[in-house]
Enzyme design. Structure first.
Site, short mmCIF file in Angstrom:
data_model
loop_
_atom_site.label_atom_id
_atom_site.label_comp_id
_atom_site.label_asym_id
_atom_site.label_seq_id
_atom_site.Cartn_x
_atom_site.Cartn_y
_atom_site.Cartn_z
N ASN A 27 42.07 40.02 34.84
CA ASN A 27 42.83 41.17 35.35
C ASN A 27 43.70 40.87 36.56
O ASN A 27 44.65 41.60 36.83
CB ASN A 27 41.91 42.38 35.60
CG ASN A 27 40.90 42.12 36.68
OD1 ASN A 27 40.63 40.97 37.02
ND2 ASN A 27 40.34 43.17 37.23
N GLU B 284 31.77 37.46 42.34
CA GLU B 284 32.21 38.86 42.34
C GLU B 284 32.14 39.33 40.91
O GLU B 284 32.96 38.92 40.08
CB GLU B 284 33.63 38.99 42.88
CG GLU B 284 33.77 38.65 44.35
CD GLU B 284 33.00 39.59 45.27
OE1 GLU B 284 32.59 39.13 46.34
OE2 GLU B 284 32.78 40.75 44.90
N CYS C 220 37.82 45.92 38.77
CA CYS C 220 36.40 46.01 39.09
C CYS C 220 36.17 47.18 40.03
O CYS C 220 35.10 47.78 40.04
CB CYS C 220 35.89 44.72 39.70
SG CYS C 220 36.78 44.27 41.16
#
Ligand SMILES: NC(=O)C1=CN([C@@H]2O[C@H](COP(=O)(O)OP(=O)(O)OC[C@H]3O[C@@H](n4cnc5c(N)ncnc54)[C@H](OP(=O)(O)O)[C@@H]3O)[C@@H](O)[C@H]2O)C=CC1
Ligand SMILES: O=C(O)[C@H](O)COP(=O)(O)O
Length: 496
Positions: free
Chosen positions: A169, A264, A298
């Protein structure tokens, strides 16, 4: 156009090369991997499927280059990074065009990703100069039983070779957010770009080449992860893994061994709306937070927890804004664009159907054309529905109605994810109480979750991650503390 002009050496026939030892190379495998355009669902680009030998060779070069780079003065490392930032700005259009084609990011947002990356690199160079030039002097006589007969000098030193694995992304931004802190701190970096987004990432890597970085210091390898993923992440030459992505990261962390990890991972960011909130503000942030880049962030708002007394009016305001979202191709800068893959669209659809079958209320008709999913607000969601807990990574936002603040906080703290969250209220006291009660990496008060500004700490708890990002923290995570203790035959007290 991709692979043309200064980028022409990136491509060989119809396949993009990989970057190793300061050169663009075609893999000896002769194999390639397709990058599928999410909008057309046809192959847009081909990238090299590298071999295990090519992985090994890359790490040999990286090790050698790192030893030399660690001796390059900090101001020169910073200067090299500033050159990269300038090159990223200069070539933003071609890199952004790849993002549009590979991951269907709207055209304007694609350019913003590249500019944000250039700003990130500049800031990291400056922050590195500041924080890496400082060490510590510790005096021993504060600890019982000691005299002032030794001096401890400590400073931060590089880790060695950092393996950087970004997600689809933000293939450019989440690459440079690993590369720049690692490099300013004196490390070498091997980047494994996401397959969707690889071509944009390879163009970004070429900016390091054009900036004159030493050969081997920065490399980019494209592989079939089902064959070579484990080889990469358990490679003995790797001294740190910086990974951003989904649950794969958990398996990688379990196998990684005794090296520092910056992970992450996924999120299920909650938006708690209290009964005294500014509902226009909350609705605007739910739509921006939930639907930007079609929910594929996210930090997207992935569940709304609205107090019963205001839920109806909040839902009405959110629906009015959803009705104004444009839906279409990324080239036209539509708000909602196709999600990254057919698999992803199928997964989102499965969450929607599960909620519908279990009695949730869909405020818009469920519509899908190929990978394009129209924006959807799913109301009356209850804990037994999958969408209450799983992240759709798509333009679908569930609403759970709550009777008490405690109920909302309890839902958040029961999630496996704990990246960010937000609370809307006009009382700072209530906001702080909710923030304290939520066991989550970051809580935003009266705004949607977001990673930036990029020097802010950014971290997830539980299955959302290990360690912290943000420019300053990333530099910290890409280094280790080294001490030298000077022992003296006698105690010496300043001015004593
Ligand atoms: N917390 C955060 O900051 C962020 C979290 N995310 C999370 O990422 C997910 C979506 O991103 P997505 O790219 O699909 O995530 P994935 O976890 O599928 O992939 C992330 C990266 O890991 C690579 N990869 C996959 N399997 C392996 C393996 N076995 N060994 C080594 N590398 C591997 C991928 O390569 P390939 O593309 O070739 O499969 C890609 O480069 C969501 O869950 C989202 O929440 C996303 C962005 C930010
Ligand atoms: O990958 C992500 O989704 C991000 O790290 C979130 O960044 P953003 O909040 O700037 O979109």
């Amino acid at each position: 156009m991709a692979g043309t002009g200064v980028f022409s050496e990136l491509i060989d026939g119809d396949t993009f090369r990989f970057y190793s030892d300061g050169q663009w190379k075609r893999s000896a495998s002769g194999q390639s991997l397709p990058v599928i355009n999410p909008t057309t669902r046809r192959t847009q680009y081909n990238i090299s499927a590298c071999t295990r030998e090519e992985v090994d060779q890359m790490f040999v070069s990286a090790k050698e280059a790192q030893r030399a780079w660690a001796r390059v003065p900090l101001w020169k490392r910073a200067g090299a990074l500033h050159k990269v930032a300038a090159l990223l700005r200069q070539h933003k259009d071609v890199i952004a065009e790849c993002l549009v084609k590979e991951i269907a990011k709207p055209a304007a947002d694609s350019k913003t990703e590249v500019i944000r990356s250039a700003d990130f690199v500049d800031y990291t160079a400056e922050e590195g100069i500041r924080i890496l030039s400082e060490g510590k002097l510790l005096l021993p006589d504060s600890f019982p039983g000691n005299e002032r007969n030794k001096l401890c000098l400590s400073s931060r030193v590089p880790l060695g070779v950092v393996l950087a694995i970004p997600p689809f992304n933000y293939p450019v931004n989440l690459s440079v957010s690993k590369l720049a802190p690692a490099l300013i701190a004196g490390n070498a970096v091997v980047v494994k770009p996401p397959t969707q987004g690889a071509v944009a990432a390879l163009h970004m890597i070429h900016c390091f080449h054009l900036a004159g970085f030493p050969k081997g210091l920065v490399s980019a390898i494209t592989v079939n992860v089902s064959e070579l993923g484990d080889i990469l992440t358990t490679h003995p030459a790797v001294n740190c893994i910086s990974f951003t992505g989904g649950n794969t990261g958990i398996a990688i962390a379990k196998r990684a061994g005794m090296i520092p990890l910056q992970m992450e991972l996924g999120g299920k960011d909650a938006c708690i709306v209290l009964d005294d909130a500014d509902l226009d503000l909350a609705a605007a942030n739910i739509v921006k937070g939930g639907f930007s880049y079609s929910g594929q962030r996210c930090t997207a708002v992935k569940v709304v927890l609205a107090m019963d007394s205001i839920a109806d009016s909040l839902v009405e305001k959110v629906n009015a804004k959803i009705a104004k979202l444009s839906v279409g191709a990324p080239e036209t800068d539509a708000d909602i664009t196709p999600v990254v893959s057919e698999n992803s669209a199928n997964f989102i659809e499965s969450l929607v159907m599960d909620a519908k079958q279990r009695g949730a209320k869909l405020w818009q008709e469920y519509r899908r054309e190929g990978n394009l999913i129209f924006p959807l607000l799913i109301d009356q969601v209850r804990p037994e529905m999958r969408i209450a807990w799983e992240e759709p990574f798509g333009p679908v936002v569930p609403v759970i109605r709550i009777r008490t603040i405690e109920e909302g906080v309890h839902h958040c703290n029961s999630s496996r994810y704990a990246l960010q969250g937000c609370v809307f209220t006009n009382s700072i006291h209530r906001a702080l109480i909710v923030s304290d009660a939520m066991e989550t990496g970051t809580i935003q008060i009266n705004s949607a979750p977001a990673r930036g500004p990029d020097h802010f700490p950014f971290q997830g708890f539980r299955d959302s991650g290990i360690g912290s990002q943000g420019i300053t923290n990333s530099i910290g995570m890409m280094t280790k503390v080294k001490s030298t203790v000077i022992n003296m035959p006698v105690s010496s007290y300043t001015m004593g």
